[in-house]
Design an enzyme around this catalytic site. Structure first.
Site, PDB file in Angstrom:
ATOM      1  N   ASP A  71      46.452  48.670  23.577  1.00  0.00           N
ATOM      2  CA  ASP A  71      46.201  47.400  24.260  1.00  0.00           C
ATOM      3  C   ASP A  71      45.063  47.568  25.272  1.00  0.00           C
ATOM      4  O   ASP A  71      45.198  48.314  26.250  1.00  0.00           O
ATOM      5  CB  ASP A  71      47.482  46.957  24.977  1.00  0.00           C
ATOM      6  CG  ASP A  71      47.470  45.498  25.380  1.00  0.00           C
ATOM      7  OD1 ASP A  71      46.388  44.906  25.429  1.00  0.00           O
ATOM      8  OD2 ASP A  71      48.545  44.955  25.644  1.00  0.00           O
ATOM      9  N   ASP A  72      43.939  46.908  25.026  1.00  0.00           N
ATOM     10  CA  ASP A  72      42.769  46.945  25.912  1.00  0.00           C
ATOM     11  C   ASP A  72      42.069  48.303  25.896  1.00  0.00           C
ATOM     12  O   ASP A  72      41.383  48.676  26.866  1.00  0.00           O
ATOM     13  CB  ASP A  72      43.133  46.588  27.356  1.00  0.00           C
ATOM     14  CG  ASP A  72      43.523  45.135  27.527  1.00  0.00           C
ATOM     15  OD1 ASP A  72      43.536  44.392  26.529  1.00  0.00           O
ATOM     16  OD2 ASP A  72      43.825  44.736  28.668  1.00  0.00           O
ATOM     17  N   LYS A  79      55.173  45.938  22.640  1.00  0.00           N
ATOM     18  CA  LYS A  79      54.739  44.603  23.052  1.00  0.00           C
ATOM     19  C   LYS A  79      54.646  43.682  21.837  1.00  0.00           C
ATOM     20  O   LYS A  79      53.988  44.008  20.858  1.00  0.00           O
ATOM     21  CB  LYS A  79      53.378  44.714  23.749  1.00  0.00           C
ATOM     22  CG  LYS A  79      52.693  43.406  24.070  1.00  0.00           C
ATOM     23  CD  LYS A  79      51.392  43.684  24.816  1.00  0.00           C
ATOM     24  CE  LYS A  79      50.598  42.420  25.061  1.00  0.00           C
ATOM     25  NZ  LYS A  79      49.391  42.671  25.871  1.00  0.00           N
ATOM     26  N   ARG A  98      46.789  40.000  17.897  1.00  0.00           N
ATOM     27  CA  ARG A  98      48.065  40.410  17.317  1.00  0.00           C
ATOM     28  C   ARG A  98      48.536  39.408  16.266  1.00  0.00           C
ATOM     29  O   ARG A  98      49.076  39.783  15.228  1.00  0.00           O
ATOM     30  CB  ARG A  98      49.105  40.584  18.432  1.00  0.00           C
ATOM     31  CG  ARG A  98      48.848  41.811  19.266  1.00  0.00           C
ATOM     32  CD  ARG A  98      49.590  41.826  20.598  1.00  0.00           C
ATOM     33  NE  ARG A  98      49.063  42.887  21.444  1.00  0.00           N
ATOM     34  CZ  ARG A  98      49.581  44.107  21.561  1.00  0.00           C
ATOM     35  NH1 ARG A  98      50.688  44.403  20.907  1.00  0.00           N
ATOM     36  NH2 ARG A  98      49.018  45.010  22.331  1.00  0.00           N
ATOM     37  N   HIS A 146      46.744  48.510  29.029  1.00  0.00           N
ATOM     38  CA  HIS A 146      46.632  47.206  29.692  1.00  0.00           C
ATOM     39  C   HIS A 146      47.093  47.324  31.149  1.00  0.00           C
ATOM     40  O   HIS A 146      47.975  48.104  31.461  1.00  0.00           O
ATOM     41  CB  HIS A 146      47.513  46.208  28.936  1.00  0.00           C
ATOM     42  CG  HIS A 146      47.337  44.774  29.324  1.00  0.00           C
ATOM     43  ND1 HIS A 146      47.745  44.266  30.532  1.00  0.00           N
ATOM     44  CD2 HIS A 146      46.821  43.722  28.635  1.00  0.00           C
ATOM     45  CE1 HIS A 146      47.490  42.969  30.587  1.00  0.00           C
ATOM     46  NE2 HIS A 146      46.917  42.615  29.444  1.00  0.00           N
ATOM     47  N   ASP A 198      43.581  46.169  20.229  1.00  0.00           N
ATOM     48  CA  ASP A 198      43.636  44.720  20.013  1.00  0.00           C
ATOM     49  C   ASP A 198      42.403  43.985  20.504  1.00  0.00           C
ATOM     50  O   ASP A 198      42.158  42.838  20.128  1.00  0.00           O
ATOM     51  CB  ASP A 198      44.900  44.121  20.652  1.00  0.00           C
ATOM     52  CG  ASP A 198      44.991  44.353  22.152  1.00  0.00           C
ATOM     53  OD1 ASP A 198      44.130  45.050  22.716  1.00  0.00           O
ATOM     54  OD2 ASP A 198      45.950  43.833  22.761  1.00  0.00           O
ATOM     55  N   ASN A 199      41.616  44.602  21.373  1.00  0.00           N
ATOM     56  CA  ASN A 199      40.377  43.989  21.862  1.00  0.00           C
ATOM     57  C   ASN A 199      39.623  45.038  22.657  1.00  0.00           C
ATOM     58  O   ASN A 199      40.077  46.169  22.822  1.00  0.00           O
ATOM     59  CB  ASN A 199      40.646  42.752  22.734  1.00  0.00           C
ATOM     60  CG  ASN A 199      41.748  42.909  23.736  1.00  0.00           C
ATOM     61  OD1 ASN A 199      42.805  42.282  23.627  1.00  0.00           O
ATOM     62  ND2 ASN A 199      41.551  43.778  24.729  1.00  0.00           N
ATOM     63  N   LYS A 235      36.540  42.344  26.869  1.00  0.00           N
ATOM     64  CA  LYS A 235      37.614  41.464  26.416  1.00  0.00           C
ATOM     65  C   LYS A 235      37.375  40.062  26.975  1.00  0.00           C
ATOM     66  O   LYS A 235      36.857  39.902  28.067  1.00  0.00           O
ATOM     67  CB  LYS A 235      38.939  42.020  26.937  1.00  0.00           C
ATOM     68  CG  LYS A 235      40.157  41.123  26.783  1.00  0.00           C
ATOM     69  CD  LYS A 235      41.356  41.765  27.476  1.00  0.00           C
ATOM     70  CE  LYS A 235      42.593  40.897  27.451  1.00  0.00           C
ATOM     71  NZ  LYS A 235      43.739  41.547  28.133  1.00  0.00           N
ATOM     72  N   CYS A 277      44.484  39.838  23.457  1.00  0.00           N
ATOM     73  CA  CYS A 277      45.634  40.525  22.871  1.00  0.00           C
ATOM     74  C   CYS A 277      46.454  39.640  21.938  1.00  0.00           C
ATOM     75  O   CYS A 277      46.677  39.995  20.779  1.00  0.00           O
ATOM     76  CB  CYS A 277      46.514  41.116  23.965  1.00  0.00           C
ATOM     77  SG  CYS A 277      46.683  40.144  25.444  1.00  0.00           S
ATOM     78  N   HIS A 337      54.236  39.748  22.163  1.00  0.00           N
ATOM     79  CA  HIS A 337      53.227  38.812  22.653  1.00  0.00           C
ATOM     80  C   HIS A 337      52.783  37.794  21.611  1.00  0.00           C
ATOM     81  O   HIS A 337      51.610  37.436  21.525  1.00  0.00           O
ATOM     82  CB  HIS A 337      52.006  39.559  23.204  1.00  0.00           C
ATOM     83  CG  HIS A 337      51.292  38.745  24.253  1.00  0.00           C
ATOM     84  ND1 HIS A 337      50.008  39.014  24.662  1.00  0.00           N
ATOM     85  CD2 HIS A 337      51.686  37.653  24.955  1.00  0.00           C
ATOM     86  CE1 HIS A 337      49.639  38.141  25.572  1.00  0.00           C
ATOM     87  NE2 HIS A 337      50.638  37.302  25.769  1.00  0.00           N
TER      88      HIS A 337
END
Length: 914
Positions: A32-33, A131, A74, A217, A339-340, A396, A70, A133
């Site tokens: 994540d991130d 996660k 996803r 993240h 994810d990004n 992001k 994110c 989300h």
């Protein structure tokens, strides 16, 4: 999409039998991130040996794209669709806005299938850790997964607080028992990943594990001792480390030529000064420009981030070790990706506490070691994010490469083997689902559980992983105003939150991988073509851009009361103290003569207006450009800049003048009939002529090109209004020296038949049921009647007609000042948006001007201010009426539109929200 089961036989041919037990197990690990070059196998200084080993034994991709954020990413990865097709176009929400349509439900819709659903139907045991989300109402157990540990609500939680993390289905025991003092979410996620793998192995059927980390993240949190080893590394600063990363990327072959160039430090996006740490719209600072206490604080923040990445790597090591010991590693297909891009939120010094509160704490002395500990909530800031995304620009939230291009590693020894070469074909996270279906021999359904399913958008990656060629593809992007289109090596991108006027940028990524040379000005035809393709893609996948919505991150509040920018210079808006105004031009604090039109291709309302020179004593119109704002909902308006005519961009103080645009759409082409004066000498310039310009629906700001100048009656024709009636177009305009309001007709918008003065009451004197002098006629069709509004400087005159030829006067509307601060005078120069059974009038007002009007040279600058306003029209007893003070209720509707003169549609989206 190619047939998903084509390559099933490729790997099956490597096996001696075709039993179900030989189908591969599948693991997807999503960070994540994580930035593009954070992993050491992508050039980063963070040591990630276990992920590096996967890369060495598999394949590394250089152009894996995502959806800039994110939860949209996803949703795309989980469903094989663009995020708007899956229902999460921007963000998760429990209160979707109906006006934005089915792409923005804020949860997975019922017309997509998840990896859990489709692999479960193919006989796989499906497990999810971490996660989610994608909204708790469409949580993992509801969408195909058998077992879950993690959290389903929110984008992040305190990693030390166990109460945020849950085992599902409810009633399942917590197999991983960790005391509250020892709890650290990333560790627990790693342990649950191994636990679920064991459960899958014991099930005697193939299994699928999705490990969705919340690290790295924010809040950046890791045990202090894990961050210690990174302190000295990051004390050297982001400038040195960016250079070193780029050198290593060249050494490992990721950077493979001079088309990779390390750009300067990225800008900090425009935001509140406290949120942006004082760097709004400025370049991230150099490391050496900071004080020693500031550098220590920032180095520790990044050290904690690095420790989070290292902890993810340790979990990969645990998974691989277990698979190796149990003999499953060779036939387990593992994908690792992010994810990004790295997260800039929100300035170079990061933030402390809740996001967007504007608080950043500088920790000094022994307190520095507390960063990332229990009870903290911090981010590491835009400058470190710029390092993480080396060598790309931005972050992001953006659709430049720094926001949407992330690392991706594929490992499947039995089929892929070790690929020494970097895989450089463009791919997207929506390709993960079709790739896995291809790998296991499953078929994507057209129906699932009694509901129809949107056809898959992604493409299987197995051909490129196996070294086969693939055809060129087009990939679209959109996230909260940032947008892009990738066609082959060409990329068209639109930014946001910049300190300068935003327009399409064009890059040839084959020659300029890091987006350093914008070719838009030298390739206007390509920009126009790709912009049109982006608009078509956006319509197809349910993208509806909302420039400003309620709250949070870059979904900032409306720009109506905020300063605007022009050519990089910030100009204070005159809107202070005038909270009810729709809009005022940011450069001369005056907007008048609005013309509202619906563009069905970007699904937005546009208002073109005269940018009044309100601060000049000598005159208020001459030397002005045509400005534009747009909105998807008639509430939130974004300033788009000034129109270009024949390639000349409108600017204040031009030697010529355009004003009072009248616009009509014909097919994919918009036509503007605008008053033009070839000199800008005050007070009013020379005599007017109406010029005809045209542009495609995809270039409403910069594409206006000259057409034939219509030969309307002279002298001094101004203020054209156009309407499409049946097979003909009609133009209404004012003629000087007693010519009154006249009209003309045409079938092609080029050859006009002059009809003379409008018949009926329009041109008679005030004593004979008319107004005498008037200007700015506007004609529209609503409720089976034609209406004409004119501006006699005494409110708005109202006429109606059954045929649009002979007009009967009603009287006037909006001639009494409104009660709102910026609406305290009579309405001027109207335009109308017809939406189904409703109609909304846009006009300008001059609340500080007394009546009778003083001569131009006697007016103060304050008396020349003008504002755009909007109100709703109504018909009572056959009369057009308007309460300008009434609130406009747009709840529960979606706004769409048709060509002027035709009723537009007003559609409930209730069915789409089920």
């Amino acid at each position: 999409m190619r047939q998903l089961t084509v390559l099933f036989g490729v790997w099956l041919g490597c096996c001696s039998t075709a039993s179900a037990a030989e189908r591969p197990n599948v693991i997807v690990i999503l960070a994540d991130d994580l930035g593009y070059s954070d992993l050491s196998c992508y050039g980063g200084e963070i040591d990630t040996p276990h992920i590096d080993a996967l890369a060495a034994g598999g394949a590394r991709l250089t152009q894996m794209y995502n959806s800039a954020r994110c939860c949209p990413s996803r949703a795309s990865l989980m469903t094989g669709l663009y995020p708007t097709q899956a229902g999460i176009g921007d963000f998760t929400t429990g209160k979707p806005k109906p006006a934005r349509g089915p792409g923005y439900l804020g949860r997975l819709n019922n017309h997509c299938v998840t990896l859990g659903e489709v692999l479960g139907a193919a006989g796989y045991g499906c497990y999810y850790v971490g996660k989610w989300h994608m909204h708790p109402d469409t949580g993992p157990i509801k969408r195909g997964f058998d077992e879950f540990y993690g959290y389903t609500n929110g984008h992040s939680h305190d990693q030390y607080d166990a109460k945020h993390y849950h085992r599902l289905p409810r009633g399942r025991p917590n197999e991983v028992d960790v005391s509250s003092d020892d709890f650290y979410a990333t560790d627990v996620f790693n342990e649950y990943a191994v636990e679920f793998i064991k459960q899958g192995q014991h099930s005697r059927k193939p299994w699928f594990l999705f490990l969705g980390h919340s690290s790295p993240h924010f809040p950046v949190q890791a045990p202090a001792e894990r961050a210690e080893k990174f302190n000295e590394i990051y004390a050297r600063g982001w400038d040195v480390l960016r250079d070193e990363r780029f050198v290593r990327m060249r050494e490992i072959g990721l950077v493979d030529g001079e088309h990779w160039k390390l750009p300067p430090r990225s800008l900090v996006p425009v935001d509140r000064e406290d949120i942006a740490n004082g760097y709004s719209g400025k370049q991230n600072p150099s490391w050496e420009s900071l004080s020693e206490p500031q550098r220590r604080d920032l180095a520790r923040r990044m050290a904690v981030f690095a420790a989070m990445v290292a902890t993810i790597d340790e979990g990969v090591g645990q998974i691989v070790e277990h698979l190796d010991q149990t003999g499953d590693l060779d036939n387990t297909f593992v994908l690792f990706l992010s994810d990004n891009g790295a997260c800039y939120e929100w300035g170079p010094f990061g933030f402390d506490g809740s996001s967007r509160r504007g608080t950043t704490v500088l920790r000094t002395g022994d307190d520095v070691r507390d960063i990332g500990g229990r009870g903290t909530h911090q981010s590491y800031g835009s400058a470190w994010a710029n390092l993480c995304n080396t060598p790309f620009r931005l972050y992001k939230h953006f659709t430049h490469e720094g926001g949407i291009c992330t690392p991706c590693i594929a490992h499947w020894p039995k089929v892929i083997g070790s690929r020494n070469a970097w895989i450089r074909e463009p791919t997207h996270v929506m390709d993960v689902l079709p790739t896995l279906l291809d790998a296991v021999g499953a078929t994507y359904p057209s129906e699932f559980d009694g509901r129809s399913i949107t056809p898959v958008e992604g493409e299987s990656l197995l051909p490129i992983l196996l070294g086969e060629g693939v055809s060129e593809r087009t990939i679209g992007f959109d996230h909260q105003g940032a947008r892009a289109l990738r066609q082959g090596n060409w990329k068209l991108v639109w930014s946001k939150r910049m300190p300068h006027e935003i327009k399409w940028e064009l890059y040839d990524l084959a020659k300029d991988r890091c987006e350093t040379a914008d070719l838009a000005d030298s390739e206007p035809a390509r920009v126009a073509s790709m912009a049109a393709d982006w608009a078509k893609w956006a319509r197809r996948v349910n993208v509806i851009y909302e420039p400003s919505v309620a709250k949070g991150d870059d979904r900032h509040t409306s720009r109506r009361n905020k300063p605007s920018t022009h050519n990089g210079t910030q100009v204070a808006s005159a809107m202070r103290g005038t909270k009810s105004a729709l809009f005022s031009d940011p450069n001369y604090n005056g907007s008048c003569d609005p013309e509202i039109v619906w563009n069905p291709y970007d699904r937005e309302w546009w208002i073109f207006y005269t940018a009044r020179r309100a601060t000049r004593q000598s005159g208020s119109y001459v030397g002005t450009p045509i400005g534009a704002i747009s909105s998807p909902d008639l509430i939130n308006w974004a300033f788009r800049g000034y129109a270009s005519f024949d390639g000349v961009k409108g600017q204040p103080d031009m030697p010529t003048t355009h004003w009072a645009p009248g616009i009509v759409r014909s097919g994919d082409t918009f036509h503007m009939f605008v008053t033009y004066k070839d000199n800008a000498k005050p007070p009013w310039g020379g005599r007017g002529v109406i010029r005809h310009y045209a542009t495609s629906a995809y270039q409403l700001l910069d594409g206006w090109k000259s057409e034939r100048i219509p030969k309307f009656n002279q002298p001094d024709p101004i203020d054209a209004s156009l309407i499409h009636v049946g097979e003909e177009f009609r133009a209404y305009y004012r003629v000087g020296q007693g010519g009154g309001i006249q009209w003309a007709t045409s079938r092609d918008l080029s050859n006009w038949a002059l009809r003379g003065k409008c018949k009926g009451d329009v041109n008679v004197s005030k004593d004979e049921r008319g107004f005498g002098y008037q200007e700015a006629p506007y004609v529209f069709c609503w409720q089976d009647r034609y209406w004409m509004l004119t501006d006699p400087h005494q409110g708005l005159a109202v006429y109606h007609s059954d045929d649009g030829v002979s007009w009967t006067m009603q009287s006037s509307i909006l001639n009494e000042p409104g009660r709102k601060t910026a609406d305290g005078t009579r309405a001027r120069h109207p335009s109308v948006a017809v939406i189904g059974e409703r109609a909304f009038i846009v006009y300008h007002t001059e609340p500080n001007r007394p009546y009778p009007t003083p001569a131009p040279e006697q007016r103060t600058p304050h008396q020349k201010l003008s504002y755009l306003q909007i109100a709703e029209l109504a018909i009572e007893d056959g009369q057009l009426v308007c309460d300008r003070d009434a609130a406009i209720d747009l709840r529960g509707i979606r706004l769409t539109g048709k060509a002027q003169g035709s009723p537009s549609s007003l559609e409930s989206t209730r069915d789409n929200l089920q």
